[in-house]
Write a protein that holds these residues in place. Structure first.
Motif, PDB file in Angstrom:
ATOM      1  N   LEU A  31     -11.601   0.376  -0.039  1.00  0.00           N
ATOM      2  CA  LEU A  31     -10.229   0.352   0.438  1.00  0.00           C
ATOM      3  C   LEU A  31     -10.044  -0.744   1.477  1.00  0.00           C
ATOM      4  N   ASN A  32      -8.862  -1.357   1.458  1.00  0.00           N
ATOM      5  CA  ASN A  32      -8.585  -2.334   2.500  1.00  0.00           C
ATOM      6  C   ASN A  32      -8.269  -1.616   3.813  1.00  0.00           C
ATOM      7  N   SER A  34      -5.671  -1.039   5.942  1.00  0.00           N
ATOM      8  CA  SER A  34      -4.580  -0.074   6.151  1.00  0.00           C
ATOM      9  C   SER A  34      -4.800   1.163   5.283  1.00  0.00           C
ATOM     10  N   ALA A  35      -5.261   0.958   4.037  1.00  0.00           N
ATOM     11  CA  ALA A  35      -5.507   2.121   3.177  1.00  0.00           C
ATOM     12  C   ALA A  35      -6.604   2.999   3.759  1.00  0.00           C
ATOM     13  N   ALA A  36      -7.656   2.371   4.300  1.00  0.00           N
ATOM     14  CA  ALA A  36      -8.729   3.160   4.899  1.00  0.00           C
ATOM     15  C   ALA A  36      -8.215   3.940   6.108  1.00  0.00           C
ATOM     16  N   TYR A  38      -5.149   5.117   6.482  1.00  0.00           N
ATOM     17  CA  TYR A  38      -4.420   6.281   5.966  1.00  0.00           C
ATOM     18  C   TYR A  38      -5.389   7.343   5.455  1.00  0.00           C
ATOM     19  N   ALA A  39      -6.433   6.909   4.730  1.00  0.00           N
ATOM     20  CA  ALA A  39      -7.358   7.885   4.154  1.00  0.00           C
ATOM     21  C   ALA A  39      -8.060   8.679   5.246  1.00  0.00           C
ATOM     22  N   GLU A  40      -8.393   8.008   6.369  1.00  0.00           N
ATOM     23  CA  GLU A  40      -9.130   8.715   7.416  1.00  0.00           C
ATOM     24  C   GLU A  40      -8.226   9.591   8.258  1.00  0.00           C
ATOM     25  N   ALA A  43      -4.856  13.316   7.364  1.00  0.00           N
ATOM     26  CA  ALA A  43      -5.021  14.759   7.502  1.00  0.00           C
ATOM     27  C   ALA A  43      -4.942  15.167   8.977  1.00  0.00           C
ATOM     28  N   GLN A  49      -1.577  17.054   2.792  1.00  0.00           N
ATOM     29  CA  GLN A  49      -2.652  16.815   1.829  1.00  0.00           C
ATOM     30  C   GLN A  49      -2.392  15.573   1.006  1.00  0.00           C
ATOM     31  N   ASN A  50      -1.124  15.363   0.668  1.00  0.00           N
ATOM     32  CA  ASN A  50      -0.753  14.256  -0.212  1.00  0.00           C
ATOM     33  C   ASN A  50      -0.498  13.016   0.646  1.00  0.00           C
ATOM     34  N   ILE A  51      -1.380  12.027   0.529  1.00  0.00           N
ATOM     35  CA  ILE A  51      -1.273  10.872   1.415  1.00  0.00           C
ATOM     36  C   ILE A  51      -0.021  10.055   1.112  1.00  0.00           C
ATOM     37  N   ILE A  55       2.789   8.843   3.783  1.00  0.00           N
ATOM     38  CA  ILE A  55       3.240   7.461   3.997  1.00  0.00           C
ATOM     39  C   ILE A  55       4.755   7.380   3.882  1.00  0.00           C
TER      40      ILE A  55
ATOM     41  N   MET B  50      -8.830   1.775  -8.538  1.00  0.00           N
ATOM     42  CA  MET B  50     -10.239   1.388  -8.415  1.00  0.00           C
ATOM     43  C   MET B  50     -11.038   2.269  -9.355  1.00  0.00           C
ATOM     44  N   PRO B  56      -4.959  10.174  -4.526  1.00  0.00           N
ATOM     45  CA  PRO B  56      -4.982  10.383  -3.071  1.00  0.00           C
ATOM     46  C   PRO B  56      -4.341  11.692  -2.641  1.00  0.00           C
ATOM     47  N   ILE B  75      -1.123   2.882  -0.996  1.00  0.00           N
ATOM     48  CA  ILE B  75       0.051   2.110  -0.580  1.00  0.00           C
ATOM     49  C   ILE B  75       0.861   1.587  -1.770  1.00  0.00           C
TER      50      ILE B  75
END
Lengths: 233, 118, 108, 86, 178, 86
Positions: A31-32, A34-36, A38-40, A43, A49-51, A55, B50, B56, B75
């Protein structure tokens, strides 16, 4: 002939550009940044639960407000354009024939279930796929089924307009409350985050998404209705 | 997988453009436009994919701790979601104006509409 | 147990395949509707049943999808057949009587 | 086993391109609109295979559903006023 | 409904309306619980609010149980109806498979009249749906007491058709919905 | 064992999909296209269930519910349009 030739040439050039895009594409290994992020942190920060929902409603909430406004403007402009082009006297709507008995019974049976499914989709936006826009579209589909089963039926404009304006107003008010009580405009932490994975969790996200769902549903319904409307003048 | 999806998206864009350029019926042009916009959405989503990862949504199948290594990029999905909704708005506007044009000109064929003012 | 579920799922998909074959082979619209709706309904129901046996935790959602299909699928076929008859879709040449066309005048 | 999503994506790609060609070249506008709805429908299954259920749901409900319905309402109005079918 | 009613009639009508609303509410709540797959307090509250709002706003809606006669006989009839229906559904598919796989395609279609005595709307809908899913038949139109059915392998006469197509289901539906 | 059977099932779904798609593409009448549309939607539901089984995600099933709704509504809209206007 020239027109066709020119379009084919244009398509060939575009096709070559697209080919080089596909040929040179390398998928990301991880993940780039910004995505990383959000993933971290989704929660912990929002409790959703739904990222994707997190967003849309929280991290990029202002964009969503703009999107809903664009939809509102679209519905208004469609109604305006159609009201300037009155149909000839004696005709009405899209002119569907009266429906059969079975479709009417089936509609009376299915519309409550479809509406409840729409409510499920937008209330559970932070747990399952879906959210305000999809739920609103499903609510509008139920309205469409009513219109199809009984072309003479008219909804109360005032009810639709009221639902739309009240939910829009509450949406903005919740955003301002986020500015006052929590970190920023449309921050969802004005309500407790609750237990991760429950229906009433993730702060204000279910509330905001329900409001978006009602507003979008009202907008789509009014769009469909202005296309079907009786014009006997 | 990514290559298939991306190629399909680009081919859809080309087909949509071809239809919009060669058809003379306004409704058919709008149909071609919606196909092209679907193609754009497919391309955008396939960029975020990926191999070997999952959606997600952090339910029982994806624990929060391992999210960074098991989900795909959220995103582009959020972006495409907005794009689809706005696409419907644009289509509705185009349809309303096409109907208005039909009411004034009594035809849907743009090669029969020669005046600029309406 | 898993094998039984997978076999039921396979049976469902075989019915779907036969239905599609019927869709292709039948001579007129009404017969195609028949082939499509029956095979699609039973095929999907069996697929859902097989999936429920493979994944017992998912039964509620699968049951809902099945019930919904069981109600809507015949209804939409009926509406479509009615529309086909009203718009004058041709019947196959081997068709015998058509009572609906005889009674059409006093119906509408 | 791991090939199944791949083959499904390939089938969907073929189907999408075929339906898009039908949409562009069909003689009747009704067929074209239906084919465009079908393109959106397959795109939504494709999104599901690309692990994007949110987008799949949006595309199914909005891109394939409401867009097609809007087309049919407008076509009904145009036909009622004596517009040509094509 | 008639404007001028005696008070007794009105209270009876109100009781019927209340019963229908309650049945609709219960069906919706059951649907909600199945959708969510959880019995947590918050889920139930949200479901009750949503179902109540829908029941209130769409008063003329029906649920599957509208007009259902609650008594032991109709319960037995329901179970037997469902069993009969699934047996017929499987039989229909086997027949269709045989028909499709025969190279000569031996069909003799017709659209025939079928008589039905059912009055309840939900019962009629269930009858038409069941007919659509049973061997070789497809309901095309319903009007008054006549149901028009497209039949793949037709035999002569309305009496034969009624006996062959509708009677099996009607037997149970009459007990269930009256 | 289960994997082999599931692969066979996927093959059957793919063949059914192609046959229904062929019916959609060749027509000949609009009614036939609508039937093809209906059957394709329902085959897609089966495809979604298979995808959910392969990915082991229950959340994909919500999309299948939207599909069931959509196949119903789409067919009814088109049928009401085809019935003809006043």
């Amino acid at each position: 002939m020239i027109r066709k030739f020119a379009s084919v040439v244009l398509l060939l050039i575009l096709g070559y550009a697209f080919y080089s895009l596909v040929a040179g594409f390398v998928p990301d290994g991880e993940l780039n940044r910004s995505a990383a992020y959000y993933a971290e942190n989704t929660a912990r920060e929002t409790g959703a639960q739904n990222i994707v929902t997190a967003i849309i409603v929280t991290y990029r909430g202002l964009d969503t407000l703009g999107e809903v406004t664009v939809l509102f403007l679209t519905a208004a402009i469609v109604a305006q354009v159609l009201s300037h082009s009155r149909a000839p006297a004696g005709t009405r709507g899209s002119g569907f024939l009266p429906a059969g008995e079975l479709l009417e019974t089936g509609t009376r049976l299915l519309v409550p279930l479809i509406l409840l499914f729409g409510v499920y989709v937008f209330v559970n936006g932070h747990l399952t796929p879906g959210g305000g826009f999809q739920g609103g579209a499903i609510l509008a589909s139920a309205m469409l089924l009513l219109l199809l089963a009984d072309p003479m039926r008219r909804f109360s404009h005032r009810l639709i307009a009221k639902v739309e304006s009240i939910s829009g107003l509450t949406y903005v008010a919740l955003g301002v409350m986020g500015l006052v009580l929590a970190g920023g405009f449309l921050d969802n932490r004005i309500l407790p985050l609750g237990q991760f994975g429950a229906l009433f969790s993730a702060g204000a996200i279910p509330l905001i998404y329900s409001l978006i769902g009602l507003k979008v549903g009202a907008e789509f319904s009014s769009m469909l209705e202005s296309l079907e409307e009786t014009e006997d003048r | 997988m990514i290559t298939i999806a991306m190629t399909t998206g680009f081919v859809l864009i080309l087909i949509g453009l071809y239809g919009a350029l060669t058809n003379t019926n306004i409704l058919r042009m709008i149909v071609s436009f919606t196909i092209a916009s679907t193609g754009v959405n497919v391309v955008l989503v396939s960029v975020g994919y990926m191999p070997g990862r999952t959606a997600p949504i952090l339910d029982d199948a994806v624990p929060v701790g391992s999210a960074t290594t098991s989900i795909i990029d959220p995103i582009p999905q959020a972006l495409v979601l907005t794009a689809i909704v706005i696409g419907l708005g644009v289509t509705a506007l185009m349809l309303a104006y096409a109907y208005r044009l039909f009411r004034i000109r009594q035809t849907l064929d743009i090669s029969k509409i020669v005046e600029l003012k309406w | 147990m898993d094998v039984i579920g997978a076999l039921i799922l396979l049976a469902g998909t075989v019915f779907l395949l036969l239905g599609s074959l019927g869709l292709l082979r039948m001579p007129d619209a009404y017969n195609r509707i028949q082939a499509g709706t029956k095979a699609a309904t039973l095929g999907t129901l069996l697929t859902l049943l097989g999936a429920a046996i493979l994944m017992p935790a998912w039964w509620a959602k699968l049951l809902l999808i099945g019930l919904f299909l069981l109600f809507t699928n015949p209804l939409s076929s009926q509406v479509l057949a009615r529309a086909a008859h009203r718009s004058g879709a041709a019947l196959a040449p081997q068709t015998g009587v058509d009572h609906l066309a005889e009674d059409r005048e006093d119906l509408s | 086993m791991s090939n199944i999503p791949f083959v499904m994506a390939l089938l969907l790609a073929v189907a999408m391109i075929a339906a898009a060609l039908v949409a562009v070249r069909a003689t009747a506008t009704v067929g074209a609109v239906l084919a465009a709805g079908l393109v959106s429908l397959f795109a939504s299954v494709m999104f599901l295979l690309l692990a994007a259920p949110d987008v799949a749901m949006t595309e199914a409900a909005i891109g394939s559903g409401l867009t097609t319905f809007l087309f049919f309402f407008v076509m009904g109005r145009i036909r009622r006023e004596g517009g040509g079918n094509d | 409904m008639n404007e001028r009613k005696s008070s007794g009639n009105r209270s009876q009508a109100e009781a019927i309306d209340a019963r229908r609303a309650f049945l609709l509410f219960a069906t919706l709540l059951l649907f909600w619980i199945l959708l969510n797959g959880s019995l947590a307090f918050g889920t139930l509250t949200a479901g009750a609010v949503a179902a109540g709002a829908i029941t209130f706003l769409f008063k003329d809606s029906l649920s599957v149980f509208s007009g259902y006669r609650i008594m032991p006989a109709s319960l037995v009839a329901s179970v037997r109806f469902v069993a009969f229906f699934f047996r017929e559904l499987v039989r229909a598919n086997l027949q269709l498979a045989r028909l499709v796989l025969t190279p000569s395609l031996p069909i003799r279609p017709a659209i025939v009249r079928v008589h039905t005595g059912l009055k309840s709307p939900v019962g009629r809908l269930l009858l038409a749906n069941a007919i659509t899913l049973t061997p070789g038949t497809l309901s095309v139109e319903i009007k008054g007491e006549w149901l028009y059915v497209h039949w793949v392998s037709a035999e002569a006469g309305a009496e034969v058709a009624t006996a062959r197509i509708a009677a099996g289901f009607e037997r149970y539906l009459e007990v269930m919905y009256g | 064992m289960v994997e082999i059977i599931l692969t066979l099932a996927a093959v059957c779904v793919g063949l059914a999909f192609l046959l229904a798609l062929y019916r959609f593409v060749i027509g000949p009448q609009t009614v036939d296209r609508v039937i093809g549309f209906d059957v394709l939607t329902i085959i897609s539901i089966t495809g979604i269930v298979l995808a959910a089984l392969l990915a082991q995600r229950v959340v994909y099933l919500d999309v299948a519910l939207v599909y069931a709704l959509l196949s119903f509504l789409g067919v009814i809209v088109v049928a009401r349009y085809l019935e003809g206007g006043q």
